[in-house]
Design a protein around this motif. Structure first.
Motif, PDB file in Angstrom:
ATOM      1  N   GLU A  12       0.855  -1.173   0.000  1.00  0.00           N
ATOM      2  CA  GLU A  12       0.000   0.000   0.000  1.00  0.00           C
ATOM      3  C   GLU A  12       0.889   1.221   0.000  1.00  0.00           C
ATOM      4  OE1 GLU A  12      -2.776  -0.255   3.215  1.00  0.00           O
ATOM      5  OE2 GLU A  12      -3.980  -1.738   2.165  1.00  0.00           O
ATOM      6  N   ALA A  13       1.035   1.830  -1.145  1.00  0.00           N
ATOM      7  CA  ALA A  13       1.847   3.035  -1.279  1.00  0.00           C
ATOM      8  C   ALA A  13       0.944   4.241  -1.084  1.00  0.00           C
ATOM      9  CB  ALA A  13       2.496   3.081  -2.655  1.00  0.00           C
ATOM     10  N   ASP A  14       1.456   5.239  -0.393  1.00  0.00           N
ATOM     11  CA  ASP A  14       0.706   6.466  -0.154  1.00  0.00           C
ATOM     12  C   ASP A  14       1.259   7.548  -1.060  1.00  0.00           C
ATOM     13  OD1 ASP A  14      -0.892   5.516   2.182  1.00  0.00           O
ATOM     14  OD2 ASP A  14       1.119   5.198   2.975  1.00  0.00           O
ATOM     15  N   MET A  15       0.392   8.140  -1.871  1.00  0.00           N
ATOM     16  CA  MET A  15       0.832   9.141  -2.827  1.00  0.00           C
ATOM     17  C   MET A  15       0.130  10.461  -2.566  1.00  0.00           C
ATOM     18  SD  MET A  15       0.802   9.036  -6.980  1.00  0.00           S
ATOM     19  CE  MET A  15       2.389   8.256  -7.165  1.00  0.00           C
ATOM     20  N   CYS A  16       0.912  11.525  -2.651  1.00  0.00           N
ATOM     21  CA  CYS A  16       0.354  12.866  -2.579  1.00  0.00           C
ATOM     22  C   CYS A  16      -0.128  13.237  -3.978  1.00  0.00           C
ATOM     23  CB  CYS A  16       1.421  13.855  -2.095  1.00  0.00           C
ATOM     24  SG  CYS A  16       0.826  15.559  -2.124  1.00  0.00           S
ATOM     25  N   LEU A  17      -1.405  13.466  -4.114  1.00  0.00           N
ATOM     26  CA  LEU A  17      -1.959  13.769  -5.430  1.00  0.00           C
ATOM     27  C   LEU A  17      -1.560  15.165  -5.904  1.00  0.00           C
ATOM     28  CD1 LEU A  17      -5.503  12.183  -5.082  1.00  0.00           C
ATOM     29  CD2 LEU A  17      -3.430  11.181  -6.045  1.00  0.00           C
ATOM     30  N   ASP A  75      13.662   5.601  12.191  1.00  0.00           N
ATOM     31  CA  ASP A  75      13.092   4.608  13.101  1.00  0.00           C
ATOM     32  C   ASP A  75      12.475   3.434  12.347  1.00  0.00           C
ATOM     33  OD1 ASP A  75      12.457   3.750  15.796  1.00  0.00           O
ATOM     34  OD2 ASP A  75      10.367   4.261  15.334  1.00  0.00           O
ATOM     35  N   CYS A  76      11.488   3.697  11.485  1.00  0.00           N
ATOM     36  CA  CYS A  76      10.799   2.614  10.771  1.00  0.00           C
ATOM     37  C   CYS A  76      11.382   2.356   9.385  1.00  0.00           C
ATOM     38  CB  CYS A  76       9.310   2.905  10.675  1.00  0.00           C
ATOM     39  SG  CYS A  76       8.861   4.202   9.496  1.00  0.00           S
ATOM     40  N   ARG A 103       4.219   8.091   9.698  1.00  0.00           N
ATOM     41  CA  ARG A 103       3.807   6.973  10.565  1.00  0.00           C
ATOM     42  C   ARG A 103       4.253   7.181  12.011  1.00  0.00           C
ATOM     43  NH1 ARG A 103       0.811   6.303   6.843  1.00  0.00           N
ATOM     44  NH2 ARG A 103       1.142   4.769   5.232  1.00  0.00           N
ATOM     45  N   CYS A 104       5.553   7.482  12.204  1.00  0.00           N
ATOM     46  CA  CYS A 104       6.159   7.552  13.546  1.00  0.00           C
ATOM     47  C   CYS A 104       6.204   8.960  14.119  1.00  0.00           C
ATOM     48  CB  CYS A 104       7.599   7.042  13.510  1.00  0.00           C
ATOM     49  SG  CYS A 104       7.835   5.444  12.773  1.00  0.00           S
ATOM     50  N   GLN A 105       6.098   9.956  13.251  1.00  0.00           N
ATOM     51  CA  GLN A 105       6.255  11.359  13.626  1.00  0.00           C
ATOM     52  C   GLN A 105       7.679  11.695  14.082  1.00  0.00           C
ATOM     53  OE1 GLN A 105       3.602  13.165  12.696  1.00  0.00           O
ATOM     54  NE2 GLN A 105       2.790  11.158  12.168  1.00  0.00           N
ATOM     55  N   ILE A 106       8.650  10.817  13.772  1.00  0.00           N
ATOM     56  CA  ILE A 106      10.065  11.047  14.063  1.00  0.00           C
ATOM     57  C   ILE A 106      10.613  11.988  12.983  1.00  0.00           C
ATOM     58  CG2 ILE A 106      12.340   9.910  14.195  1.00  0.00           C
ATOM     59  CD1 ILE A 106      10.594   8.950  16.424  1.00  0.00           C
ATOM     60  N   PRO A 107      11.486  12.954  13.336  1.00  0.00           N
ATOM     61  CA  PRO A 107      12.073  13.798  12.286  1.00  0.00           C
ATOM     62  C   PRO A 107      12.791  12.952  11.233  1.00  0.00           C
ATOM     63  CG  PRO A 107      12.518  14.715  14.446  1.00  0.00           C
ATOM     64  CD  PRO A 107      11.906  13.355  14.674  1.00  0.00           C
ATOM     65  N   ALA A 108      12.522  13.237   9.981  1.00  0.00           N
ATOM     66  CA  ALA A 108      13.124  12.500   8.873  1.00  0.00           C
ATOM     67  C   ALA A 108      14.536  13.016   8.617  1.00  0.00           C
ATOM     68  CB  ALA A 108      12.273  12.663   7.616  1.00  0.00           C
ATOM     69  N   VAL A 109      15.357  12.172   7.986  1.00  0.00           N
ATOM     70  CA  VAL A 109      16.699  12.562   7.559  1.00  0.00           C
ATOM     71  C   VAL A 109      16.778  12.435   6.046  1.00  0.00           C
ATOM     72  CG1 VAL A 109      17.819  11.928   9.725  1.00  0.00           C
ATOM     73  CG2 VAL A 109      17.672  10.245   7.905  1.00  0.00           C
ATOM     74  N   GLU A 110      17.664  13.220   5.474  1.00  0.00           N
ATOM     75  CA  GLU A 110      17.875  13.164   4.028  1.00  0.00           C
ATOM     76  C   GLU A 110      19.068  12.262   3.747  1.00  0.00           C
ATOM     77  OE1 GLU A 110      17.603  16.649   0.999  1.00  0.00           O
ATOM     78  OE2 GLU A 110      19.686  16.486   1.686  1.00  0.00           O
ATOM     79  N   LEU A 115       5.709   9.990  -3.142  1.00  0.00           N
ATOM     80  CA  LEU A 115       5.311   8.639  -2.757  1.00  0.00           C
ATOM     81  C   LEU A 115       5.926   8.278  -1.417  1.00  0.00           C
ATOM     82  CD1 LEU A 115       3.957   5.964  -3.877  1.00  0.00           C
ATOM     83  CD2 LEU A 115       6.265   5.345  -4.618  1.00  0.00           C
ATOM     84  N   TRP A 116       5.098   7.796  -0.486  1.00  0.00           N
ATOM     85  CA  TRP A 116       5.576   7.299   0.796  1.00  0.00           C
ATOM     86  C   TRP A 116       5.475   5.778   0.786  1.00  0.00           C
ATOM     87  CZ3 TRP A 116       8.380   8.419   4.855  1.00  0.00           C
ATOM     88  CH2 TRP A 116       8.367   7.528   5.922  1.00  0.00           C
ATOM     89  N   LEU A 117       6.584   5.120   1.140  1.00  0.00           N
ATOM     90  CA  LEU A 117       6.605   3.668   1.278  1.00  0.00           C
ATOM     91  C   LEU A 117       6.995   3.336   2.702  1.00  0.00           C
ATOM     92  CD1 LEU A 117       8.551   2.855  -1.998  1.00  0.00           C
ATOM     93  CD2 LEU A 117       6.126   2.433  -1.588  1.00  0.00           C
ATOM     94  N   ASP A 118       6.184   2.540   3.369  1.00  0.00           N
ATOM     95  CA  ASP A 118       6.548   2.080   4.705  1.00  0.00           C
ATOM     96  C   ASP A 118       7.796   1.215   4.598  1.00  0.00           C
ATOM     97  OD1 ASP A 118       4.385   3.330   6.001  1.00  0.00           O
ATOM     98  OD2 ASP A 118       3.062   1.645   5.594  1.00  0.00           O
ATOM     99  N   GLY A 119       8.537   1.086   5.706  1.00  0.00           N
ATOM    100  CA  GLY A 119       9.809   0.367   5.697  1.00  0.00           C
ATOM    101  C   GLY A 119       9.758  -1.004   5.050  1.00  0.00           C
ATOM    102  N   GLY A 120       8.729  -1.783   5.330  1.00  0.00           N
ATOM    103  CA  GLY A 120       8.619  -3.118   4.758  1.00  0.00           C
ATOM    104  C   GLY A 120       8.230  -3.141   3.292  1.00  0.00           C
ATOM    105  N   GLU A 121       7.766  -2.021   2.783  1.00  0.00           N
ATOM    106  CA  GLU A 121       7.332  -1.943   1.390  1.00  0.00           C
ATOM    107  C   GLU A 121       8.437  -1.466   0.445  1.00  0.00           C
ATOM    108  OE1 GLU A 121       2.753  -0.641   2.466  1.00  0.00           O
ATOM    109  OE2 GLU A 121       4.226   0.901   1.977  1.00  0.00           O
ATOM    110  N   VAL A 122       9.460  -0.855   1.004  1.00  0.00           N
ATOM    111  CA  VAL A 122      10.501  -0.220   0.191  1.00  0.00           C
ATOM    112  C   VAL A 122      11.151  -1.206  -0.774  1.00  0.00           C
ATOM    113  CG1 VAL A 122      12.721   0.967   0.255  1.00  0.00           C
ATOM    114  CG2 VAL A 122      10.928   1.590   1.893  1.00  0.00           C
ATOM    115  N   ALA A 123      11.649  -2.324  -0.257  1.00  0.00           N
ATOM    116  CA  ALA A 123      12.355  -3.296  -1.101  1.00  0.00           C
ATOM    117  C   ALA A 123      11.421  -4.009  -2.072  1.00  0.00           C
ATOM    118  CB  ALA A 123      13.088  -4.318  -0.238  1.00  0.00           C
TER     119      ALA A 123
END
Length: 113
Positions: free
Chosen positions: A16-21, A85-86, A65-72, A26-34
């Protein structure tokens, strides 16, 4: 964001990919990335290296998902936004083609200094 279910090969689980229209990101959860981008499996396999080269100031402020600050994280010519985190990944809409074209050139991660 809108959720889309995609089916890969017959042996893979649907994702289940989440896309901003609005922006095409595109957001991919950790288990979906690979599953969605097999070349990105290196992000999980080299977790320590990935976090060592990651830097604050990602395009997204935090993981949806986690609300943890993202890194680039630099990955070839693309700067992916990653949850430390995830290990979910945000791919900007204008980066998808560059990411797809880069996938066959090694693992894409720079060597941490």
């Amino acid at each position: 964001m809108e959720t889309f279910t995609r089916h890969g090969s017959a042996k893979s689980m649907p994702i289940e990919a989440d896309m901003c229209l609005a922006c095409g990101g595109l957001w991919l959860d950790g288990g979906e990335v690979a599953v969605a981008y097999p070349g990105l499996s290196v992000l999980g396999e080299r977790r320590g290296d990935v976090l060592a080269v990651g830097r604050a100031g990602a395009g997204i402020s935090s993981c949806p998902r986690c609300q943890i600050p993202a890194v680039e994280v630099p990955f070839f010519d693309v700067r992916l936004d990653l949850c430390p985190d995830c290990f979910g990944v945000w791919i900007d809409g204008d980066e998808m083609e560059a990411l797809s074209l880069s996938m066959d050139r090694g693992d894409g991660l720079p060597v941490p200094t």
